[in-house]
Design an enzyme around this catalytic site. Structure first.
Site, mmCIF file in Angstrom:
data_model
loop_
_atom_site.group_PDB
_atom_site.id
_atom_site.type_symbol
_atom_site.label_atom_id
_atom_site.label_comp_id
_atom_site.label_asym_id
_atom_site.label_seq_id
_atom_site.Cartn_x
_atom_site.Cartn_y
_atom_site.Cartn_z
ATOM 1 N N GLU A 28 -0.313 -9.467 -0.769
ATOM 2 C CA GLU A 28 -1.735 -9.784 -0.548
ATOM 3 C C GLU A 28 -2.491 -9.851 -1.876
ATOM 4 O O GLU A 28 -3.385 -10.690 -2.043
ATOM 5 C CB GLU A 28 -2.361 -8.750 0.395
ATOM 6 C CG GLU A 28 -1.806 -8.892 1.805
ATOM 7 C CD GLU A 28 -2.261 -7.801 2.740
ATOM 8 O OE1 GLU A 28 -1.970 -6.621 2.458
ATOM 9 O OE2 GLU A 28 -2.918 -8.123 3.742
ATOM 10 N N GLU A 33 4.120 -5.171 7.321
ATOM 11 C CA GLU A 33 3.278 -4.108 7.903
ATOM 12 C C GLU A 33 3.615 -3.822 9.361
ATOM 13 O O GLU A 33 3.563 -2.677 9.812
ATOM 14 C CB GLU A 33 1.795 -4.495 7.788
ATOM 15 C CG GLU A 33 1.199 -4.323 6.396
ATOM 16 C CD GLU A 33 1.413 -5.517 5.477
ATOM 17 O OE1 GLU A 33 2.266 -6.376 5.792
ATOM 18 O OE2 GLU A 33 0.723 -5.601 4.443
ATOM 19 N N GLY A 91 0.577 -5.154 0.815
ATOM 20 C CA GLY A 91 -0.530 -5.256 -0.143
ATOM 21 C C GLY A 91 -0.104 -5.878 -1.464
ATOM 22 O O GLY A 91 -0.945 -6.425 -2.188
ATOM 23 N N ALA A 97 0.855 -1.189 0.000
ATOM 24 C CA ALA A 97 0.000 0.000 0.000
ATOM 25 C C ALA A 97 0.891 1.239 0.000
ATOM 26 O O ALA A 97 2.059 1.169 0.381
ATOM 27 C CB ALA A 97 -0.885 -0.014 1.238
HETATM 28 C C1 3H9 Z 1 0.534 -2.294 3.286
HETATM 29 O O1 3H9 Z 1 0.817 -2.804 2.251
HETATM 30 C C2 3H9 Z 1 -0.804 -2.426 3.951
HETATM 31 C C3 3H9 Z 1 -1.620 -3.494 3.324
HETATM 32 O O2 3H9 Z 1 -1.728 -4.573 4.198
HETATM 33 C C4 3H9 Z 1 -2.978 -3.017 2.891
HETATM 34 C C5 3H9 Z 1 -3.846 -2.501 4.005
HETATM 35 C C6 3H9 Z 1 -5.241 -2.166 3.621
HETATM 36 N N1 3H9 Z 1 4.555 3.510 -0.164
HETATM 37 O O3 3H9 Z 1 13.262 2.206 0.187
HETATM 38 P P1 3H9 Z 1 13.645 2.811 -1.109
HETATM 39 C C7 3H9 Z 1 9.219 4.879 -1.836
HETATM 40 S S1 3H9 Z 1 1.665 -1.324 4.108
HETATM 41 C C8 3H9 Z 1 5.013 4.705 -0.571
HETATM 42 O O4 3H9 Z 1 14.605 3.934 -1.096
HETATM 43 P P2 3H9 Z 1 14.868 0.320 -1.879
HETATM 44 C C9 3H9 Z 1 10.301 5.367 -0.888
HETATM 45 O O5 3H9 Z 1 9.795 6.328 -0.004
HETATM 46 C C10 3H9 Z 1 3.078 -1.292 3.059
HETATM 47 N N2 3H9 Z 1 6.289 4.928 -0.971
HETATM 48 O O6 3H9 Z 1 14.157 1.701 -2.156
HETATM 49 C C11 3H9 Z 1 11.314 5.924 -1.854
HETATM 50 O O7 3H9 Z 1 10.839 7.192 -2.271
HETATM 51 P P3 3H9 Z 1 11.861 8.385 -2.554
HETATM 52 C C12 3H9 Z 1 3.867 -2.538 3.143
HETATM 53 C C13 3H9 Z 1 7.112 3.898 -0.936
HETATM 54 O O8 3H9 Z 1 15.133 -0.271 -3.204
HETATM 55 C C14 3H9 Z 1 11.216 4.973 -3.053
HETATM 56 O O9 3H9 Z 1 9.924 4.359 -2.943
HETATM 57 N N3 3H9 Z 1 5.068 -2.396 2.380
HETATM 58 C C15 3H9 Z 1 6.710 2.620 -0.513
HETATM 59 O O10 3H9 Z 1 15.993 0.504 -0.923
HETATM 60 C C16 3H9 Z 1 12.275 3.916 -3.070
HETATM 61 O O11 3H9 Z 1 12.283 3.250 -1.798
HETATM 62 C C17 3H9 Z 1 6.193 -1.933 2.941
HETATM 63 O O12 3H9 Z 1 6.263 -1.639 4.109
HETATM 64 C C18 3H9 Z 1 5.368 2.451 -0.123
HETATM 65 N N4 3H9 Z 1 4.889 1.258 0.264
HETATM 66 O O13 3H9 Z 1 13.797 -0.567 -1.097
HETATM 67 C C19 3H9 Z 1 7.386 -1.824 2.022
HETATM 68 N N5 3H9 Z 1 7.769 1.782 -0.584
HETATM 69 O O14 3H9 Z 1 12.650 7.937 -3.737
HETATM 70 C C20 3H9 Z 1 8.082 -0.508 2.209
HETATM 71 C C21 3H9 Z 1 8.790 2.519 -1.043
HETATM 72 O O15 3H9 Z 1 10.956 9.542 -2.797
HETATM 73 N N6 3H9 Z 1 9.153 -0.328 1.284
HETATM 74 N N7 3H9 Z 1 8.402 3.786 -1.270
HETATM 75 O O16 3H9 Z 1 12.672 8.507 -1.304
HETATM 76 C C22 3H9 Z 1 10.363 -0.922 1.411
HETATM 77 O O17 3H9 Z 1 10.593 -1.723 2.299
HETATM 78 C C23 3H9 Z 1 11.428 -0.546 0.446
HETATM 79 O O18 3H9 Z 1 11.091 0.700 -0.109
HETATM 80 C C24 3H9 Z 1 11.642 -1.555 -0.715
HETATM 81 C C25 3H9 Z 1 12.628 -0.957 -1.750
HETATM 82 C C26 3H9 Z 1 12.219 -2.833 -0.115
HETATM 83 C C27 3H9 Z 1 10.352 -1.846 -1.431
#
Ligand code: 3H9
Length: 699
Positions: A106, A126, A103, A65
């Protein structure tokens, strides 16, 4: 913003291909979920389509998400993508590359089939942002792979590699991934006509007795003061008791309890702060950064060894050199022992150790590292010693090599003085143990070239660190912002608080250990000698007679079996020691300090307000770029509880005005060490947020 649709649908050889294209990570931002729903409906309505593929454009499948949208009102969606995929009459294959997280996974679990390329990662992280999987993940994953492994994944939030996901049954097949789209289409053709496999139609998952209570017990210490891990457990428990629709309703209820709670707000803030810290806005965007492929570390002590391991752990060849062959041999043995302990604990495999260890190449002479792209000096913390090393490095290293010092306090510019290339010199301040701690302070000297600053920040990321900018000042940013914490901790003991009371307050607050127990672990003699040195330089320096007396009576911490606490042989548990109480009273009486009781709140506020005040001074002096950078440093360098966001985020919960007023009162009472920062006063007067404070050079 481009007008291109965030979800595309096309039909290729009878397969409907749904592609999510929402850079950078295909998060479920505005229009993505609705786009998936529309595409699934289109595929089902089109008689030419027999099966579908769901995939991501660019570098990843779907990272979850959109975290930016949490805590804000979202327009209700008439139908969720999870339901549309689950109810699809035609099979949908999720083709995973990069990440399928939250998500994202999911949605994949709502498809009938999942395939992944080698190196892809799946997970439900999450809990790490204070919520739980709210797209059916807590109900589908346990049904698919069993309650126990699902519970472990959901409570830890860990990323599971594709190969393990296949073994667990999350993924049906690993595909080569050379041409993801073509391979996914071929797989989709192969499942046409096979029975539909809806996870939602499966019965509740079986769970062995005691599974959930055992999990609650095992996380009790780490998850204290937090709600999300417990709601995760409750949601998975529901998947073992309730039919699917009721389980989903329970998941929703538990999710809603969390979304706007302070814990989730703090963790979301920390997530974005850890990304923001990477940005140095005054570096030109098109700056060409020198490539770093090979590294060297000078000094094979504990710190140098840990730094060398950070390189080796992240695929870099690294040369290690020391002043003496014995020092080098000892250092290498320590590295081998550290790796062996990690293998024994199961945090790395023997194969990983065998791969990493040979990357560290011991060399005998400083001339042997001349061709490395970067060198990090980690020798004894004395300016003449460092200057001698830098003069030698200057003489032997290739002209384009970056020269970094791991000093924790010495002026970078005086170290650079020893070279004819001060523009190539910067600080790279690691935190002990350097192979474990995530924080790296990158210190800009007054003559450091922008390319060197930028390349060192990038290098930090490449070796798995969170790099943060620090200006050149005594203690740089992280340690400087904590100096007054340490001072107050000791002064409060003079005034009547006991070390065990202060430790308990901080552990209850969320620190893994109290500050006095940490002092005992690190050894009290190092700071003793620093105090003696400072006193020699500055006769007004505030000495600390109680820890001085402890060290002088042989109580140097755990290593001598006694410090602020007593230790039984072979046991690291701190035992309260009446002898320390006696010594405290004696010193206080000698100094004429009146002792009094302290409330827990006063202890917490004295320690943390002192640091908030200093943090504001660091920012107003342009030495830190943002308050949120300091928060990231406290989270990753000092064990500040993540679910409190960081020092400045926590302080906003109390309010700048209340903190300023208290500091001003303590300034009256205790004198100059509590002189309020001008920035703090301005934020208090304007009603602003401490966590949004920025250095003047960014405004
Ligand atoms: C969820 O899914 C809830 C569900 O159950 C549904 C409920 C109803 N959203 O980390 P990076 C941005 S909760 C928005 O530097 P990497 C990040 O801010 C979500 N933005 O890259 C950055 O922006 P900027 C569960 C996001 O390669 C850019 O993308 N998911 C999101 O080192 C690059 O990110 C998570 O918790 C996001 N979800 O790592 C995963 N994700 O360039 C969270 C990333 O402007 N994300 N951005 O600074 C991560 O763990 C890492 O970003 C990931 C990539 C491993 C994906």
């Amino acid at each position: 913003m481009s007008d291109a649709p965030v979800v595309r649908f096309e039909v290729v050889e009878g397969i409907g291909v749904i592609t999510v294209d929402y850079p950078p990570v295909n998060a479920l931002g505005p229009g993505v979920s609705d786009g998936i729903v529309a595409a699934v409906d289109q595929g089902n309505a089109d008689p030419a389509v027999q099966a579908m593929v769901l995939m991501g454009a660019g570098r990843t499948f779907i990272a979850g998400a959109d975290i930016r949208r949490f805590g804000k009102p979202r327009p209700p969606s008439p139908r969720r993508s999870y339901d549309a995929l689950d109810e699809s009459a035609k099979p949908v294959v999720a083709a995973i590359h990069g990440y399928a997280l939250g998500g994202g996974l999911e949605n994949a679990l709502s498809c009938q089939w999942r395939i992944a390329v080698p190196g892809a990662k799946v997970g439900l992280p999450e809990v790490l942002i204070g919520i739980l999987p709210g797209g059916g993940g807590t109900q589908r994953l346990p049904r698919l792979i069993g309650a126990k492994p699902a519970l472990e994944m959901i409570v830890t939030g860990r990323h599971v590699p594709a190969e393990e996901a296949k073994a667990l049954g999350i993924v049906d097949a690993i595909i080569p991934g050379k041409d993801l789209r073509a391979e996914a289409i071929a797989f989709a053709k192969s499942v046409i006509g096979k029975p539909m496999r809806r996870i939602s139609a499966m019965p509740p998952a079986a769970a062995e007795p005691g599974l959930f209570d055992d999990m609650r017990k095992s996380i009790a210490r780490k998850a204290r003061n937090q709600k999300a891990p417990y709601n995760c457990i409750a949601a998975v428990e529901a998947a073992t008791r309730l039919p699917f629709p009721e389980g989903l309703a329970e998941e929703k209820r538990l999710f809603q309890e969390l979304e706007n709670a302070p814990e989730a707000q703090a963790l979301r803030y920390a997530f974005f702060a850890e990304r923001e810290i990477a940005r140095i806005p005054f570096l030109p965007k098109d700056l060409a950064l020198p490539e770093i492929r090979t590294a060297a570390v000078v000094g094979a002590g504990t710190m140098g060894g840990g730094i060398a391991m950070s390189f080796a752990d992240n695929g870099f060849p690294v040369k290690l050199v020391d002043a003496s062959p014995e020092g080098l041999a000892r250092g290498l043995q320590r590295i081998r022992d550290n790796y062996a302990v990690s293998v024994k604990r199961g945090s790395i495999t023997q194969a990983q150790m065998d791969e990493r260890l040979p990357r560290i190449q011991p060399v005998e002479r400083i001339e042997d590292i001349a061709d490395c792209d970067v060198v990090i000096e980690a020798v004894f913390e004395q300016l003449p010693v460092k200057q001698e090393i830098f003069a030698r490095l200057d003489a032997v290293m290739k002209p384009e090599a970056i020269l970094l010092t791991n000093t924790s306090a010495i002026d970078i510019d005086r170290i650079a003085d020893a070279t004819k290339r001060p523009q190539m010199v910067a600080g790279a301040h690691f935190f002990a143990p350097a192979n474990v701690m995530k924080l790296l302070e990158v210190v800009e000297g007054p003559r450091t070239a922008p390319e060197v600053l930028g390349a060192t920040m990038k290098l930090g990321r490449a070796i798995g660190k969170i790099s943060g900018y620090a200006g050149n000042c005594d203690g740089f940013v992280a340690n400087r912002s904590r100096i007054f914490f340490t001072l107050e901790q000791n002064i409060m003991v003079e005034e009547g608080a006991l070390p065990e009371q202060i430790d308990k307050v901080m552990v209850d607050f969320g620190y893994p250990m109290g500050p006095f127990a940490v002092n005992d672990m690190s050894g009290l003699d190092v700071s003793y000698f620093t105090r003696k040195r400072r006193l020699a330089e500055d006769p007004n320096y505030r000495t600390l007679p109680i820890p001085d007396r402890l060290v002088e009576s042989g109580r140097k911490g755990q290593k001598t079996g006694a410090g602020w606490y007593r230790y039984e042989k072979g046991d690291r548990t701190p035992q309260v020691d009446p002898e320390v109480h006696r010594l405290i009273k004696e010193v206080a009486a000698e100094q004429g300090i009146e002792q009094r009781p302290f409330t827990d709140e006063e202890i917490l506020h004295r320690l943390l307000f002192a640091s908030v005040n200093e943090a504001c001074k660091i920012i107003e002096e342009d030495k830190a770029l943002r308050a949120s950078d300091i928060d990231v440093m406290w989270l990753n360098g000092f064990g500040f509880p993540r679910y409190r966001g960081g020092l400045m985020f926590w302080a906003d919960g109390i309010g700048a005005e209340a903190i300023y007023n208290q500091i001003a009162a303590w300034h009256q009472r205790y004198g100059d060490r509590w002189r309020p920062s001008a920035l703090l006063r301005r934020i208090a007067e304007s009603g602003g947020k401490l966590r949004e404070a920025k250095a003047p050079r960014l405004q």
